[in-house]
Design an enzyme around this catalytic site. Structure first.
Site, short mmCIF file in Angstrom:
data_model
loop_
_atom_site.label_atom_id
_atom_site.label_comp_id
_atom_site.label_asym_id
_atom_site.label_seq_id
_atom_site.Cartn_x
_atom_site.Cartn_y
_atom_site.Cartn_z
CB SER A 146 50.57 -34.14 3.85
OG SER A 146 51.94 -34.49 3.98
CE1 TYR A 158 51.36 -29.60 6.52
CE2 TYR A 158 52.20 -31.85 6.44
CZ TYR A 158 51.75 -30.71 5.79
OH TYR A 158 51.71 -30.68 4.41
P1 NAD Z 1 53.30 -22.94 0.08
O1 NAD Z 1 53.66 -22.46 1.43
O2 NAD Z 1 54.27 -22.81 -1.02
O3 NAD Z 1 51.91 -22.28 -0.37
C1 NAD Z 1 50.81 -22.23 0.50
C2 NAD Z 1 50.01 -20.98 0.22
O4 NAD Z 1 48.94 -20.94 1.17
C3 NAD Z 1 50.84 -19.70 0.43
O5 NAD Z 1 50.68 -18.85 -0.68
C4 NAD Z 1 50.25 -19.09 1.70
O6 NAD Z 1 50.30 -17.68 1.75
C5 NAD Z 1 48.81 -19.61 1.65
N1 NAD Z 1 48.18 -19.60 2.98
C6 NAD Z 1 48.76 -19.92 4.17
N2 NAD Z 1 47.89 -19.72 5.17
C7 NAD Z 1 46.73 -19.28 4.60
C8 NAD Z 1 45.48 -18.88 5.13
N3 NAD Z 1 45.23 -18.90 6.43
N4 NAD Z 1 44.50 -18.47 4.26
C9 NAD Z 1 44.76 -18.42 2.93
N5 NAD Z 1 45.94 -18.76 2.38
C10 NAD Z 1 46.92 -19.19 3.20
O7 NAD Z 1 52.89 -24.48 0.27
P2 NAD Z 1 52.71 -25.65 -0.82
O8 NAD Z 1 53.90 -26.51 -0.73
O9 NAD Z 1 52.27 -25.10 -2.11
O10 NAD Z 1 51.53 -26.45 -0.11
C11 NAD Z 1 50.18 -26.43 -0.56
C12 NAD Z 1 49.40 -27.51 0.16
O11 NAD Z 1 50.01 -28.78 -0.11
C13 NAD Z 1 49.43 -27.37 1.69
O12 NAD Z 1 48.19 -27.76 2.21
C14 NAD Z 1 50.52 -28.34 2.11
O13 NAD Z 1 50.34 -28.78 3.43
C15 NAD Z 1 50.31 -29.44 1.10
N6 NAD Z 1 51.48 -30.29 0.90
C16 NAD Z 1 52.64 -29.81 0.41
C17 NAD Z 1 53.71 -30.66 0.22
C18 NAD Z 1 55.02 -30.21 -0.35
O14 NAD Z 1 55.96 -31.04 -0.40
N7 NAD Z 1 55.16 -28.98 -0.79
C19 NAD Z 1 53.58 -32.02 0.56
C20 NAD Z 1 52.38 -32.49 1.06
C21 NAD Z 1 51.32 -31.61 1.23
#
Ligand code: NAD
Length: 249
Positions: A146, A158
């Site tokens: 991230s 985080y």
């Molecule tokens: P989200 O919450 O929409 O989706 C994450 C998914 O991971 C969910 O379906 C959740 O059920 C699943 N999950 C959570 N804990 C879990 C576990 N222990 N085992 C298996 N599955 C699990 O989040 P997102 O925005 O799609 O984020 C995806 C990745 O991208 C994450 O690593 C997040 O930190 C990273 N990220 C997101 C953003 C953003 O702006 N959305 C920015 C930077 C990084």
């Protein structure tokens, strides 16, 4: 889909946390490239619904619900994949959570759960997958970090987990290059997903106002880079962290 990514056809691609959000967006692009998809999520319902959605379009899928922070579940998860398809070609460590609060209010449990999923989960899935990749002398790992690996108020847990993912990935790249296994990191900025939908409208507007390209990113923006990093087009790239954030950094 152009034939740029033709080498991804029939590859077994494992995407953690792909029931929704960025992971689902990544799954969609690999589906278009003809890959076989392993849809994992801690939430069984979304894992199965997403796998059925792609399955209905003729994509070969396997839905496996498990908590990637639990070693036994992860070992069983990869065993099931290899029993079905005999290999793991691409692992995308995408599952992640936030539990934000200012540092002085942060409880050990909030620190621990975020580290357990975002960092230890990445370790456990990599550990389980890489033994099959090592035997095959081929493999590709993409870890989702991230922009906030660089530090963000309210996200000591985080930020630490996402900075940890970078150091971890560089080490994997160095240890496994001789076995033709590459490992790179994608560091998204602000992406429209259920994770960011939880923010207040005011916080979202403030975040978008800082972005030079004046919009939130979409899961497809991340997925396009994941395709490139998993394909032979990037065969000389390993150990790198690539930011996708509309120009924020
Ligand atoms: P989200 O919450 O929409 O989706 C994450 C998914 O991971 C969910 O379906 C959740 O059920 C699943 N999950 C959570 N804990 C879990 C576990 N222990 N085992 C298996 N599955 C699990 O989040 P997102 O925005 O799609 O984020 C995806 C990745 O991208 C994450 O690593 C997040 O930190 C990273 N990220 C997101 C953003 C953003 O702006 N959305 C920015 C930077 C990084």
């Amino acid at each position: 889909m152009s034939n740029y990514f033709s080498d991804l056809k029939d590859k077994v691609v494992v995407i953690t946390g792909s029931g929704r959000g960025i992971g689902k967006g990544i799954a969609e692009e690999f589906a278009n490239a003809g890959s076989k998809l392993v849809i994992n999520d801690i939430n069984q319902e979304t894992a199965e619904a997403t796998a059925s959605e792609f399955g209905a379009k003729g994509v070969e899928t396997l839905a496996i619900a498990c908590d990637i922070s639990k070693q036994e579940q992860v070992q069983d998860f990869f065993k099931q994949i290899v029993e079905k398809w005999g290999k793991v070609d691409v692992l995308i460590n995408n599952a992640g959570i936030t539990q934000d609060t200012l540092f002085l209010r942060m409880k050990l449990e909030q620190w621990q759960r975020v580290i357990d999923i975002n960092l230890t989960g990445t370790f456990l899935c990599t550990h389980a997958a890489i033994k099959y990749m090592s035997k095959a002398k081929s493999g590709n790992i993409i870890n989702i970090s991230s922009i906030n690996r660089l530090g963000q108020a309210g996200q000591a847990n985080y930020s630490a987990s996402k900075a940890g993912v970078v150091g971890f990935s560089k080490t994997i790249a160095k240890e496994f290059a001789s076995r033709s296994i590459r490992c790179n990191v994608i560091a998204p900025g602000f992406i429209s997903t259920p994770m960011t939908a939880a923010m207040t409208d005011k916080a979202k507007e403030a975040a978008i106002s800082q972005i030079p390209l004046s919009r939130a990113g979409e899961p497809a923006d991340i997925a396009n880079l994941a395709l490139f990093l998993a394909s032979d087009l990037s065969s000389y790239i390993t150990g790198q962290t690539i930011d996708i954030n509309g120009g924020l950094t």
